[in-house]
Scaffold this motif. Sequence first.
Motif, PDB file in Angstrom:
ATOM      1  N   PRO A  58     -28.322  41.214  33.992  1.00  0.00           N
ATOM      2  CA  PRO A  58     -28.800  42.912  33.952  1.00  0.00           C
ATOM      3  C   PRO A  58     -30.218  43.072  33.384  1.00  0.00           C
ATOM      4  O   PRO A  58     -30.769  44.108  33.826  1.00  0.00           O
ATOM      5  N   ASN A  59     -30.395  42.322  32.642  1.00  0.00           N
ATOM      6  CA  ASN A  59     -31.900  42.418  31.655  1.00  0.00           C
ATOM      7  C   ASN A  59     -32.738  42.071  32.797  1.00  0.00           C
ATOM      8  O   ASN A  59     -34.020  42.880  32.734  1.00  0.00           O
ATOM      9  N   LEU A  60     -32.788  41.167  33.445  1.00  0.00           N
ATOM     10  CA  LEU A  60     -33.593  40.868  34.565  1.00  0.00           C
ATOM     11  C   LEU A  60     -33.856  41.844  35.422  1.00  0.00           C
ATOM     12  O   LEU A  60     -34.832  42.192  36.104  1.00  0.00           O
ATOM     13  N   ALA A  61     -32.761  42.312  36.105  1.00  0.00           N
ATOM     14  CA  ALA A  61     -32.989  43.389  36.886  1.00  0.00           C
ATOM     15  C   ALA A  61     -33.516  44.817  36.343  1.00  0.00           C
ATOM     16  O   ALA A  61     -34.318  45.443  37.275  1.00  0.00           O
ATOM     17  N   ARG A  62     -33.212  45.193  35.273  1.00  0.00           N
ATOM     18  CA  ARG A  62     -33.801  46.392  34.665  1.00  0.00           C
ATOM     19  C   ARG A  62     -35.481  46.041  34.507  1.00  0.00           C
ATOM     20  O   ARG A  62     -36.235  46.860  34.875  1.00  0.00           O
ATOM     21  N   TRP A  63     -35.993  44.752  34.170  1.00  0.00           N
ATOM     22  CA  TRP A  63     -36.992  44.260  34.329  1.00  0.00           C
ATOM     23  C   TRP A  63     -37.883  44.643  35.496  1.00  0.00           C
ATOM     24  O   TRP A  63     -38.845  44.871  35.719  1.00  0.00           O
ATOM     25  N   ALA A  64     -36.999  43.945  36.472  1.00  0.00           N
ATOM     26  CA  ALA A  64     -37.589  43.990  37.965  1.00  0.00           C
ATOM     27  C   ALA A  64     -37.762  45.487  38.383  1.00  0.00           C
ATOM     28  O   ALA A  64     -38.781  45.834  39.018  1.00  0.00           O
ATOM     29  N   GLY A  65     -36.905  46.282  37.888  1.00  0.00           N
ATOM     30  CA  GLY A  65     -37.065  47.725  38.227  1.00  0.00           C
ATOM     31  C   GLY A  65     -38.159  48.382  37.738  1.00  0.00           C
ATOM     32  O   GLY A  65     -38.928  49.108  38.298  1.00  0.00           O
ATOM     33  N   ARG A  66     -38.761  48.015  36.656  1.00  0.00           N
ATOM     34  CA  ARG A  66     -39.995  48.474  35.752  1.00  0.00           C
ATOM     35  C   ARG A  66     -41.208  47.952  36.616  1.00  0.00           C
ATOM     36  O   ARG A  66     -42.298  48.924  36.942  1.00  0.00           O
ATOM     37  N   ILE A  67     -41.067  46.659  37.002  1.00  0.00           N
ATOM     38  CA  ILE A  67     -42.453  46.341  38.262  1.00  0.00           C
ATOM     39  C   ILE A  67     -42.380  47.135  39.420  1.00  0.00           C
ATOM     40  O   ILE A  67     -43.337  47.639  39.815  1.00  0.00           O
ATOM     41  N   GLU A  68     -41.387  47.278  39.998  1.00  0.00           N
ATOM     42  CA  GLU A  68     -41.004  48.175  41.107  1.00  0.00           C
ATOM     43  C   GLU A  68     -41.368  49.334  41.042  1.00  0.00           C
ATOM     44  O   GLU A  68     -41.845  50.143  42.104  1.00  0.00           O
ATOM     45  N   ALA A  69     -41.222  49.931  39.910  1.00  0.00           N
ATOM     46  CA  ALA A  69     -41.772  51.497  39.703  1.00  0.00           C
ATOM     47  C   ALA A  69     -43.323  51.438  39.204  1.00  0.00           C
ATOM     48  O   ALA A  69     -43.719  52.665  39.249  1.00  0.00           O
ATOM     49  N   LEU A  70     -43.953  50.500  39.372  1.00  0.00           N
ATOM     50  CA  LEU A  70     -45.316  50.553  39.040  1.00  0.00           C
ATOM     51  C   LEU A  70     -46.101  51.208  40.344  1.00  0.00           C
ATOM     52  O   LEU A  70     -45.819  51.159  41.362  1.00  0.00           O
ATOM     53  N   PRO A  71     -47.120  52.077  39.941  1.00  0.00           N
ATOM     54  CA  PRO A  71     -47.972  52.693  41.088  1.00  0.00           C
ATOM     55  C   PRO A  71     -48.317  51.585  42.109  1.00  0.00           C
ATOM     56  O   PRO A  71     -48.982  50.871  41.840  1.00  0.00           O
ATOM     57  N   ASN A  72     -48.198  52.183  43.234  1.00  0.00           N
ATOM     58  CA  ASN A  72     -48.718  51.402  44.418  1.00  0.00           C
ATOM     59  C   ASN A  72     -47.825  49.918  44.718  1.00  0.00           C
ATOM     60  O   ASN A  72     -48.281  49.039  45.253  1.00  0.00           O
ATOM     61  N   TYR A  73     -46.747  49.801  43.836  1.00  0.00           N
ATOM     62  CA  TYR A  73     -45.893  48.483  44.237  1.00  0.00           C
ATOM     63  C   TYR A  73     -45.716  48.509  45.717  1.00  0.00           C
ATOM     64  O   TYR A  73     -45.785  47.187  46.234  1.00  0.00           O
ATOM     65  N   GLN A  74     -45.390  49.618  46.257  1.00  0.00           N
ATOM     66  CA  GLN A  74     -45.017  49.272  47.617  1.00  0.00           C
ATOM     67  C   GLN A  74     -46.004  48.810  48.452  1.00  0.00           C
ATOM     68  O   GLN A  74     -45.650  48.133  49.657  1.00  0.00           O
ATOM     69  N   ARG A  75     -47.473  49.125  48.163  1.00  0.00           N
ATOM     70  CA  ARG A  75     -48.505  48.293  48.849  1.00  0.00           C
ATOM     71  C   ARG A  75     -48.415  46.902  48.928  1.00  0.00           C
ATOM     72  O   ARG A  75     -49.005  46.169  49.696  1.00  0.00           O
ATOM     73  N   THR A  76     -47.781  46.394  47.748  1.00  0.00           N
ATOM     74  CA  THR A  76     -47.635  44.835  47.623  1.00  0.00           C
ATOM     75  C   THR A  76     -46.385  44.281  48.345  1.00  0.00           C
ATOM     76  O   THR A  76     -46.302  43.015  48.440  1.00  0.00           O
ATOM     77  N   TYR A  77     -45.523  45.000  48.791  1.00  0.00           N
ATOM     78  CA  TYR A  77     -43.959  44.518  48.944  1.00  0.00           C
ATOM     79  C   TYR A  77     -44.528  43.921  50.552  1.00  0.00           C
ATOM     80  O   TYR A  77     -45.139  44.417  51.398  1.00  0.00           O
ATOM     81  N   PRO A  78     -44.008  42.715  50.755  1.00  0.00           N
ATOM     82  CA  PRO A  78     -44.152  42.163  51.991  1.00  0.00           C
ATOM     83  C   PRO A  78     -43.944  42.769  53.279  1.00  0.00           C
ATOM     84  O   PRO A  78     -42.730  43.297  53.304  1.00  0.00           O
ATOM     85  N   PRO A  79     -44.740  43.159  54.188  1.00  0.00           N
ATOM     86  CA  PRO A  79     -44.570  44.128  55.216  1.00  0.00           C
ATOM     87  C   PRO A  79     -43.215  43.589  55.938  1.00  0.00           C
ATOM     88  O   PRO A  79     -42.426  44.452  56.374  1.00  0.00           O
ATOM     89  N   HIS A  80     -43.128  42.233  56.321  1.00  0.00           N
ATOM     90  CA  HIS A  80     -42.127  41.924  57.463  1.00  0.00           C
ATOM     91  C   HIS A  80     -40.858  41.946  56.429  1.00  0.00           C
ATOM     92  O   HIS A  80     -39.635  41.809  57.248  1.00  0.00           O
ATOM     93  N   TRP A  81     -40.705  42.113  55.188  1.00  0.00           N
ATOM     94  CA  TRP A  81     -39.361  42.268  54.410  1.00  0.00           C
ATOM     95  C   TRP A  81     -38.651  43.660  54.546  1.00  0.00           C
ATOM     96  O   TRP A  81     -37.707  44.014  54.345  1.00  0.00           O
ATOM     97  N   LYS A  82     -39.763  44.530  55.094  1.00  0.00           N
ATOM     98  CA  LYS A  82     -39.486  46.091  55.026  1.00  0.00           C
ATOM     99  C   LYS A  82     -38.305  46.293  56.448  1.00  0.00           C
ATOM    100  O   LYS A  82     -37.564  47.157  56.373  1.00  0.00           O
ATOM    101  N   ALA A  83     -38.530  45.361  57.326  1.00  0.00           N
ATOM    102  CA  ALA A  83     -37.816  45.540  58.607  1.00  0.00           C
ATOM    103  C   ALA A  83     -36.462  45.613  58.244  1.00  0.00           C
ATOM    104  O   ALA A  83     -35.719  44.854  57.913  1.00  0.00           O
TER     105      ALA A  83
END
Length: 220
Positions: free
Chosen positions: A195-220
């Motif tokens: 759970p602590n790791l999940a909360r930490w990952a959530g903080r990184i996912e909430a960074l501005p422009n995080y979505q720009r870094t997300y692997p495009p082919h994982w979005k499909a």
Amino acid sequence: MAIELYWGSGSPFAWRVMLTLEVKGLEYQSKLLEFSKGEHKAPDYLQLNPRGKVPTLKDGDFVVYESLAMMSYLDRKYPAPPLFGTTAEESGLIWQTISECESYFTSAGDKVVRPMFFGKGLDQVEEIQQAAATIRQELKALDDKLARRVWLVGETISAADIAIFPMIQLILRAASKEAAQPFNFNWLPLAQYFPNLARWAGRIEALPNYQRTYPPHWKA
Ligand SMILES: N[C@@H](CCC(=O)N[C@@H](CS)C(=O)NCC(=O)O)C(=O)O
């Protein structure tokens, strides 16, 4: 002259550098290479990176490859916000955390990720299970650390968080593959097991422009 980043979708090493660029608010030209077309082995690219791997960064006339070297270069060249610490102690702990990831987590991850993604070596059940046990141990150690802190080292996001996050995303994705089901990896859902790791990952996912870094082919 603009920064150019040569990268491949789903490469955790490239993801580290993209996160670094975004956290520092740096503009860059994206040069997405298609592995399936062998673009990372094309002669022009091999001039930049003779190993034919991604990522590679070009900043004006300067070229650097190896993700950690690229992060370190960007931090020295564009110091705000500092990602490798502001004191000798912080810097030591950041490198300690990154080195532990490279020495134990990444190498074990490779032994699980390759078979799950590409089907190669799926019959090496014992080796995969041993690697999975190491991964669990490393995830647990990170989870314990994050029970007491928001970021892995210091009071703000650092290169330690940025270097490790994509590696964790990769093994989570490997665990979600059909080939992984018989192994019962016990990492997913992350919030249930760590759970602590999940909360930490959530903080990184909430960074501005995080979505720009997300692997495009994982979005499909
Ligand atoms: N140690 C390198 C690892 C780079 C790496 O292994 N990249 C992979 C993608 S995740 C790659 O380009 N593989 C293509 C190949 O080896 O042909 C780094 O940190 O940048």
